[in-house]
Design a protein around this motif. Structure first.
Motif, PDB file in Angstrom:
ATOM      1  N   VAL A  13       0.841  -1.046  -0.211  1.00  0.00           N
ATOM      2  CA  VAL A  13       0.143   0.139   0.107  1.00  0.00           C
ATOM      3  C   VAL A  13       0.648   1.275  -0.032  1.00  0.00           C
ATOM      4  N   PHE A  14       2.067   1.295   0.739  1.00  0.00           N
ATOM      5  CA  PHE A  14       2.788   2.319   0.817  1.00  0.00           C
ATOM      6  C   PHE A  14       3.235   3.175  -0.451  1.00  0.00           C
ATOM      7  N   PRO A  15       3.544   2.603  -1.463  1.00  0.00           N
ATOM      8  CA  PRO A  15       3.842   3.351  -2.812  1.00  0.00           C
ATOM      9  C   PRO A  15       2.666   3.971  -3.405  1.00  0.00           C
ATOM     10  N   PHE A  16       1.585   3.576  -3.018  1.00  0.00           N
ATOM     11  CA  PHE A  16       0.433   4.541  -3.512  1.00  0.00           C
ATOM     12  C   PHE A  16      -0.148   5.407  -2.379  1.00  0.00           C
ATOM     13  N   SER A  17       0.361   5.619  -1.538  1.00  0.00           N
ATOM     14  CA  SER A  17      -0.197   6.498  -0.226  1.00  0.00           C
ATOM     15  C   SER A  17       0.462   7.825  -0.091  1.00  0.00           C
ATOM     16  N   SER A  18       1.184   8.409  -1.510  1.00  0.00           N
ATOM     17  CA  SER A  18       1.750   9.544  -1.416  1.00  0.00           C
ATOM     18  C   SER A  18       0.613  10.861  -1.224  1.00  0.00           C
ATOM     19  N   GLY A  19       0.614  11.397  -0.185  1.00  0.00           N
ATOM     20  CA  GLY A  19      -0.346  12.739  -0.439  1.00  0.00           C
ATOM     21  C   GLY A  19      -1.796  12.214   0.158  1.00  0.00           C
ATOM     22  N   ARG A  20      -1.933  11.020   0.623  1.00  0.00           N
ATOM     23  CA  ARG A  20      -3.225  10.658   1.253  1.00  0.00           C
ATOM     24  C   ARG A  20      -3.300   9.747   2.249  1.00  0.00           C
ATOM     25  N   GLY A  21      -1.963   9.580   2.765  1.00  0.00           N
ATOM     26  CA  GLY A  21      -2.192   8.740   4.105  1.00  0.00           C
ATOM     27  C   GLY A  21      -2.232   7.222   3.768  1.00  0.00           C
ATOM     28  N   ILE A  22      -1.612   6.455   4.513  1.00  0.00           N
ATOM     29  CA  ILE A  22      -1.495   5.055   4.453  1.00  0.00           C
ATOM     30  C   ILE A  22      -2.827   4.182   4.521  1.00  0.00           C
ATOM     31  N   PHE A  23      -3.799   4.917   5.247  1.00  0.00           N
ATOM     32  CA  PHE A  23      -5.187   4.187   5.307  1.00  0.00           C
ATOM     33  C   PHE A  23      -6.104   4.630   4.361  1.00  0.00           C
ATOM     34  N   TRP A  24      -5.697   5.056   3.244  1.00  0.00           N
ATOM     35  CA  TRP A  24      -6.481   5.513   2.260  1.00  0.00           C
ATOM     36  C   TRP A  24      -7.307   4.108   1.722  1.00  0.00           C
ATOM     37  N   ILE A  25      -6.575   3.163   1.857  1.00  0.00           N
ATOM     38  CA  ILE A  25      -7.162   1.887   1.164  1.00  0.00           C
ATOM     39  C   ILE A  25      -8.542   1.609   2.120  1.00  0.00           C
ATOM     40  N   VAL A  26      -8.315   1.850   3.293  1.00  0.00           N
ATOM     41  CA  VAL A  26      -9.814   1.513   4.101  1.00  0.00           C
ATOM     42  C   VAL A  26     -10.634   2.417   3.453  1.00  0.00           C
ATOM     43  N   ASP A  27     -10.509   3.740   3.680  1.00  0.00           N
ATOM     44  CA  ASP A  27     -11.616   4.441   2.785  1.00  0.00           C
ATOM     45  C   ASP A  27     -12.081   4.024   1.484  1.00  0.00           C
ATOM     46  N   LYS A  28     -11.140   3.471   0.508  1.00  0.00           N
ATOM     47  CA  LYS A  28     -11.382   3.003  -0.657  1.00  0.00           C
ATOM     48  C   LYS A  28     -12.348   1.652  -0.775  1.00  0.00           C
ATOM     49  N   TYR A  29     -11.946   1.013   0.066  1.00  0.00           N
ATOM     50  CA  TYR A  29     -13.066  -0.224   0.198  1.00  0.00           C
ATOM     51  C   TYR A  29     -14.441   0.095   0.808  1.00  0.00           C
ATOM     52  N   THR A  30     -14.349   0.914   1.904  1.00  0.00           N
ATOM     53  CA  THR A  30     -15.571   1.421   2.468  1.00  0.00           C
ATOM     54  C   THR A  30     -16.365   2.088   1.338  1.00  0.00           C
ATOM     55  N   GLU A  31     -16.031   2.929   0.850  1.00  0.00           N
ATOM     56  CA  GLU A  31     -16.512   3.515  -0.508  1.00  0.00           C
ATOM     57  C   GLU A  31     -17.130   2.628  -1.440  1.00  0.00           C
ATOM     58  N   THR A  32     -16.281   1.725  -1.655  1.00  0.00           N
ATOM     59  CA  THR A  32     -16.570   0.577  -2.689  1.00  0.00           C
ATOM     60  C   THR A  32     -17.897  -0.248  -2.326  1.00  0.00           C
ATOM     61  N   LEU A  33     -17.857  -0.670  -1.176  1.00  0.00           N
ATOM     62  CA  LEU A  33     -18.867  -1.437  -0.489  1.00  0.00           C
ATOM     63  C   LEU A  33     -20.401  -0.596  -0.494  1.00  0.00           C
ATOM     64  N   SER A  34     -20.226   0.626  -0.146  1.00  0.00           N
ATOM     65  CA  SER A  34     -21.328   1.345  -0.052  1.00  0.00           C
ATOM     66  C   SER A  34     -22.023   1.642  -1.185  1.00  0.00           C
ATOM     67  N   SER A  35     -21.230   1.464  -2.510  1.00  0.00           N
ATOM     68  CA  SER A  35     -21.701   1.889  -3.788  1.00  0.00           C
ATOM     69  C   SER A  35     -22.563   0.951  -4.480  1.00  0.00           C
ATOM     70  N   TYR A  36     -22.865  -0.240  -3.820  1.00  0.00           N
ATOM     71  CA  TYR A  36     -23.479  -1.301  -4.107  1.00  0.00           C
ATOM     72  C   TYR A  36     -24.688  -1.763  -3.237  1.00  0.00           C
ATOM     73  N   PRO A  37     -25.691  -0.865  -2.902  1.00  0.00           N
ATOM     74  CA  PRO A  37     -26.647  -1.179  -1.993  1.00  0.00           C
ATOM     75  C   PRO A  37     -27.903  -1.883  -2.575  1.00  0.00           C
ATOM     76  N   TYR A  38     -27.441  -3.199  -3.019  1.00  0.00           N
ATOM     77  CA  TYR A  38     -28.642  -3.719  -3.761  1.00  0.00           C
ATOM     78  C   TYR A  38     -28.712  -5.168  -3.344  1.00  0.00           C
ATOM     79  N   ALA A  39     -29.808  -5.769  -3.347  1.00  0.00           N
ATOM     80  CA  ALA A  39     -30.003  -7.177  -2.671  1.00  0.00           C
ATOM     81  C   ALA A  39     -29.173  -8.267  -3.543  1.00  0.00           C
ATOM     82  N   ALA A  40     -28.957  -7.996  -4.948  1.00  0.00           N
ATOM     83  CA  ALA A  40     -28.358  -8.925  -5.644  1.00  0.00           C
ATOM     84  C   ALA A  40     -27.905  -8.089  -7.060  1.00  0.00           C
ATOM     85  N   LEU A  41     -26.720  -8.122  -7.307  1.00  0.00           N
ATOM     86  CA  LEU A  41     -26.159  -7.189  -8.566  1.00  0.00           C
ATOM     87  C   LEU A  41     -25.726  -8.388  -9.739  1.00  0.00           C
ATOM     88  N   ASN A  42     -26.990  -8.765 -10.311  1.00  0.00           N
ATOM     89  CA  ASN A  42     -26.861 -10.008 -11.357  1.00  0.00           C
ATOM     90  C   ASN A  42     -26.148 -11.274 -10.803  1.00  0.00           C
TER      91      ASN A  42
END
Length: 267
Positions: free
Chosen positions: A73-102
């Motif tokens: 993760v570190f090489p991709f964390s410049s300017g946004r902190g080491i835990f940006w990946i947590v926000d990324k995953y949280t954002e991804t999961l919240s973008s699929y608020p459906y019972a089933a996606l095909n």
């Protein structure tokens, strides 16, 4: 990407059977950075470490996993902190608020394909049922893991985890069943029960049809399959039946293992 992800999962599980817990942890964390769905396999690693009853092994496994996490993760964390990946995953999961996606599962069978997960299903919402099923799946897995004294139990229990989550949880995409196919083959290799191979064949066909239909419709710019389409309902029903069939087979394998354990005690 799903095949590469599945390879990492299998390598991690194989490392567990070889008692290489630190390697298993490192690979599983790397798999998590490839696809968030690796999270569903972490209970298997945790249960194996608890069963080992060795604090040194536990801490070394945690350290090896964290080391992989930060190195990747570190090489991709410049300017946004080491835990940006947590926000990324949280954002991804919240973008699929459906019972089933095909994903042709229990919720799709009920007409829940691309239906908001907060919509009612029976007397609760799809979302709440998903959480209830998830909790139940993890609890059952824990009980079976600590009662099943078998070196290769990680394969059927991992199959149970990924298949159960796909069939019974919300926010599922059609591709999420893919690891179950490889896990079913590994179960057949180690347990030599032809019914397992039948399950593998069945899920291979339904998974192929599920992914194939999604791709076919996408060529016509149709990305949300109609929730009452007969193919969606029929394949979903077939998946649920195959899942129940797999549960019966898993129960037989578990009872067989318990029987062998009693025989050893008697001898």
């Amino acid at each position: 990407i799903d095949s590469f992800f599945t390879l990492l999962i299998l390598l991690s599980l194989w490392s567990l059977t070889e008692k290489r817990f630190e390697i298993a942890s490192a690979i599983l964390v790397y798999a998590l950075l490839v696809k968030p769905q690796a999270f569903f396999f972490f209970p298997i690693l945790l249960f194996a470490l608890v069963e080992k009853k060795n604090l040194k092994t536990f801490f070394l496994s945690v350290i090896s996993g964290l080391l992989v996490f930060f190195v990747v993760v570190f090489p991709f964390s410049s300017g946004r902190g080491i835990f940006w990946i947590v926000d990324k995953y949280t954002e991804t999961l919240s973008s699929y608020p459906y019972a089933a996606l095909n994903a042709f599962n229990l919720f799709a069978l009920s007409g829940g394909n691309w239906v908001n997960e907060n919509n009612p299903f029976l007397f609760l919402s799809y979302r709440v049922w998903g959480y209830i099923f998830l909790l139940t799946i993890f609890l059952v897995t824990a009980v079976l893991f600590f009662r099943w004294k078998d070196r290769f139990k990680v394969y059927p229990l991992s199959f149970f985890l990924v298949a159960s989550v796909f069939i019974l949880s919300s926010k599922m995409h059609e591709r999420y069943l893919y690891p179950a196919l490889a896990l079913a083959l590994f179960c057949y290799v180690y347990y030599r029960d032809r019914r397992i191979f039948t399950t593998y064949l069945g899920f291979s066909v339904t998974h192929f049809l599920n992914v194939g239909l999604v791709l076919l419709y996408s060529w016509y710019n149709i990305f949300h399959l109609y929730r009452y389409d007969l193919s969606v309902l029929f394949i979903s029903l077939t998946n649920v039946i195959l899942y129940v069939y797999a549960l019966f087979i898993g129960g037989d394998l578990f009872r067989e293992g318990q029987g062998k354990k009693r025989m050893k005690r008697e001898l």
